[in-house]
Design an enzyme around this catalytic site. Sequence first.
Site, mmCIF file in Angstrom:
data_model
loop_
_atom_site.group_PDB
_atom_site.id
_atom_site.type_symbol
_atom_site.label_atom_id
_atom_site.label_comp_id
_atom_site.label_asym_id
_atom_site.label_seq_id
_atom_site.Cartn_x
_atom_site.Cartn_y
_atom_site.Cartn_z
ATOM 1 N N ARG A 221 58.660 2.466 32.993
ATOM 2 C CA ARG A 221 57.861 1.915 31.903
ATOM 3 C C ARG A 221 56.455 1.615 32.415
ATOM 4 O O ARG A 221 56.288 1.220 33.576
ATOM 5 C CB ARG A 221 58.482 0.611 31.376
ATOM 6 C CG ARG A 221 59.771 0.801 30.599
ATOM 7 C CD ARG A 221 59.559 1.519 29.252
ATOM 8 N NE ARG A 221 60.800 1.658 28.484
ATOM 9 C CZ ARG A 221 61.578 2.758 28.486
ATOM 10 N NH1 ARG A 221 61.255 3.819 29.199
ATOM 11 N NH2 ARG A 221 62.661 2.788 27.741
ATOM 12 N N HIS A 269 55.332 10.617 28.108
ATOM 13 C CA HIS A 269 56.668 9.999 28.015
ATOM 14 C C HIS A 269 57.715 11.041 27.581
ATOM 15 O O HIS A 269 58.324 10.916 26.515
ATOM 16 C CB HIS A 269 56.663 8.804 27.054
ATOM 17 C CG HIS A 269 57.867 7.908 27.242
ATOM 18 N ND1 HIS A 269 57.850 6.553 26.957
ATOM 19 C CD2 HIS A 269 59.122 8.156 27.705
ATOM 20 C CE1 HIS A 269 59.039 6.033 27.217
ATOM 21 N NE2 HIS A 269 59.832 6.995 27.663
HETATM 22 P P1 NAP Z 1 70.217 1.572 35.325
HETATM 23 O O1 NAP Z 1 71.364 2.502 35.467
HETATM 24 O O2 NAP Z 1 70.410 0.282 34.609
HETATM 25 O O3 NAP Z 1 69.663 1.293 36.798
HETATM 26 C C1 NAP Z 1 68.681 0.343 37.039
HETATM 27 C C2 NAP Z 1 68.481 0.204 38.549
HETATM 28 O O4 NAP Z 1 67.399 -0.723 38.765
HETATM 29 C C3 NAP Z 1 69.717 -0.393 39.253
HETATM 30 O O5 NAP Z 1 69.865 0.207 40.528
HETATM 31 C C4 NAP Z 1 69.332 -1.870 39.400
HETATM 32 O O6 NAP Z 1 69.915 -2.537 40.497
HETATM 33 C C5 NAP Z 1 67.848 -1.745 39.656
HETATM 34 N N1 NAP Z 1 67.172 -3.025 39.362
HETATM 35 C C6 NAP Z 1 67.146 -3.714 38.199
HETATM 36 N N2 NAP Z 1 66.446 -4.859 38.341
HETATM 37 C C7 NAP Z 1 66.036 -4.887 39.634
HETATM 38 C C8 NAP Z 1 65.318 -5.822 40.408
HETATM 39 N N3 NAP Z 1 64.858 -6.957 39.883
HETATM 40 N N4 NAP Z 1 65.109 -5.540 41.705
HETATM 41 C C9 NAP Z 1 65.582 -4.404 42.283
HETATM 42 N N5 NAP Z 1 66.286 -3.469 41.590
HETATM 43 C C10 NAP Z 1 66.514 -3.716 40.284
HETATM 44 O O7 NAP Z 1 68.987 2.301 34.587
HETATM 45 P P2 NAP Z 1 68.760 3.872 34.415
HETATM 46 O O8 NAP Z 1 69.687 4.418 33.396
HETATM 47 O O9 NAP Z 1 68.727 4.490 35.769
HETATM 48 O O10 NAP Z 1 67.287 3.865 33.763
HETATM 49 C C11 NAP Z 1 66.181 3.264 34.396
HETATM 50 C C12 NAP Z 1 64.993 3.196 33.449
HETATM 51 O O11 NAP Z 1 64.409 4.493 33.281
HETATM 52 C C13 NAP Z 1 65.295 2.779 32.020
HETATM 53 O O12 NAP Z 1 65.456 1.373 31.918
HETATM 54 C C14 NAP Z 1 64.094 3.293 31.260
HETATM 55 O O13 NAP Z 1 63.084 2.305 31.218
HETATM 56 C C15 NAP Z 1 63.594 4.459 32.102
HETATM 57 N N6 NAP Z 1 63.717 5.761 31.409
HETATM 58 C C16 NAP Z 1 62.604 6.519 31.243
HETATM 59 C C17 NAP Z 1 62.693 7.756 30.640
HETATM 60 C C18 NAP Z 1 61.490 8.647 30.479
HETATM 61 O O14 NAP Z 1 61.553 9.627 29.731
HETATM 62 N N7 NAP Z 1 60.403 8.367 31.142
HETATM 63 C C19 NAP Z 1 63.944 8.226 30.183
HETATM 64 C C20 NAP Z 1 65.057 7.425 30.363
HETATM 65 C C21 NAP Z 1 64.937 6.180 30.976
HETATM 66 P P3 NAP Z 1 71.522 -2.764 40.586
HETATM 67 O O15 NAP Z 1 72.075 -1.395 40.900
HETATM 68 O O16 NAP Z 1 71.669 -3.713 41.711
HETATM 69 O O17 NAP Z 1 71.954 -3.281 39.247
HETATM 70 C C1 GLV Z 2 63.376 6.601 27.503
HETATM 71 O O1 GLV Z 2 62.347 6.163 27.877
HETATM 72 C C2 GLV Z 2 64.643 5.932 27.606
HETATM 73 O O2 GLV Z 2 64.669 4.733 27.924
HETATM 74 O O3 GLV Z 2 65.666 6.593 27.352
#
Ligand code: NAP
Ligand code: GLV
Length: 306
Positions: A221, A269
Site C-alpha cells: 500500500r 496498482h
Molecule cells: P498476509 O498473508 O496477511 O501476510 C502479511 C505478512 O505481513 C505476514 O507475514 C505478517 O506477519 C506480516 N506482518 C504484518 N504486520 C507486521 C508487522 N507489524 N511487522 C512485521 N510483519 C508484519 O497478507 P498477503 O495476502 O501476503 O498480502 C499482503 C498485502 O499485499 C495485502 O494486505 C495488500 O495490501 C497487498 N496486496 C497488493 C496487491 C497489488 O495489486 N498491489 C494485490 C494483493 C495484495 P505474520 O506472518 O507474523 O502474521
Molecule cells: C489488492 O490490492 C488487494 O489487496 O487484493
Amino acid sequence: MSVLVAITGRDNTKLIAKMQSQLPNIRIEQLDDCQDFAGVEFVLAWNAPTSLWQKLPNLKAVSSFGAGVDSIDLSLLPKDVEIVRIVDEQLATDMAEYVLTHVLAQKLRLKEYYIKQQQSEWKPKRAYKYNQVSMLGFGELGRASAHSLVSNGFKVNAWSRTPKKSTIATLYHGDEGLTDMLAQTDYLVCLLPLTSSTEEIINKQLLEQLPEHAVIINVARGEHIVEADLLDALNNQRLRGATLDVFASEPLPSEHPYWLHPGITLTPHCAALSDLDSVIKQIADNILRLKAGEPLINCINKQQGY
Ligand code: NAP
Ligand code: GLV
C-alpha cells in the site's frame, strides 16, 4: 438474508451475474440500488463509503474483494462482525510474477536503458550482480514471491511479525530482526498489510539502514512509504531506485513528482488484481457458510487488523 455488493470505482455487472449464478436463492444487491439495508447480512466491499456501515443493523460478515482489508474501517463495525479476505492461488501467482519481473528489471537496468533509448544513446553495461531480496511481510503473497525468486537464483530474506520457519528464506522478526535484514538487502519488497504498526514503515530511518545500491519495490500500500523521505533518498543517491505499484492517493495525481522521476518505475496498482472466475468460489462459499451458520474461511485477526 441478502448480500450487498459495495465495490466502488468499477462496473459490477459481471461480478453480480456470476455471483447470482452460484447463489440462485440469495438476493444480491448493488449499493446504489439497495432498497432494504436492514436485510443485508453479508457485504462484499472494496472502498465502500464509511457512511454505509451504520445503515446495516443486521450485518454479520464483510468480505474484502481483495487480499487487503485496509479499506474497511474496522472501528466502525460491531465487534461480532466477521471480516474475511481473498486468499487465492491466482492472486499469489500474479504477485510472484510481478515481483520477480521487477526485481529482474532493476537488476538488468531496464529503466536506465529506457531513458537512454529516448535519447538515442547506446551505452551497454553489465547487469548488476546484486542478488539478495528482502521481503517485508512473509504471508500468502510474500511466500509465493519468495518461491519464484529462489527458483530464479535469488537469495531471499523475509521479515514477519511473529517468528516463522522456512526452508527457502532466512527469516527475521521484531525491530532487531528488521535492522539485521536491512543491512543485507539489495532489493526490498514490501508485502505487508496496512495497519497502524506498518503505516509509514518505509521512512528516513529505515532507508538509512539500506545499502546505497538498494532498490525499493512496493506492492503493498502507498501509505507504507513516507513519500518525501523516499524522494529525498533517491535525489541524494542514498537509494538506487524504486518500483511502485501502490500510492497513498490513487489514481496517482497527474502533478505528482513520482510520474517523471528517473529513479522511479511505476504501475497503476495492477500487480495482482482479483480475478472474478478465480475468487468468486470462495466468496460464494462464505455466503453459504454464513447462511448455514458454519465458520467462515479466510477470516482476519481483527485485533491485529490483517
Ligand atoms: P498476509 O498473508 O496477511 O501476510 C502479511 C505478512 O505481513 C505476514 O507475514 C505478517 O506477519 C506480516 N506482518 C504484518 N504486520 C507486521 C508487522 N507489524 N511487522 C512485521 N510483519 C508484519 O497478507 P498477503 O495476502 O501476503 O498480502 C499482503 C498485502 O499485499 C495485502 O494486505 C495488500 O495490501 C497487498 N496486496 C497488493 C496487491 C497489488 O495489486 N498491489 C494485490 C494483493 C495484495 P505474520 O506472518 O507474523 O502474521
Ligand atoms: C489488492 O490490492 C488487494 O489487496 O487484493
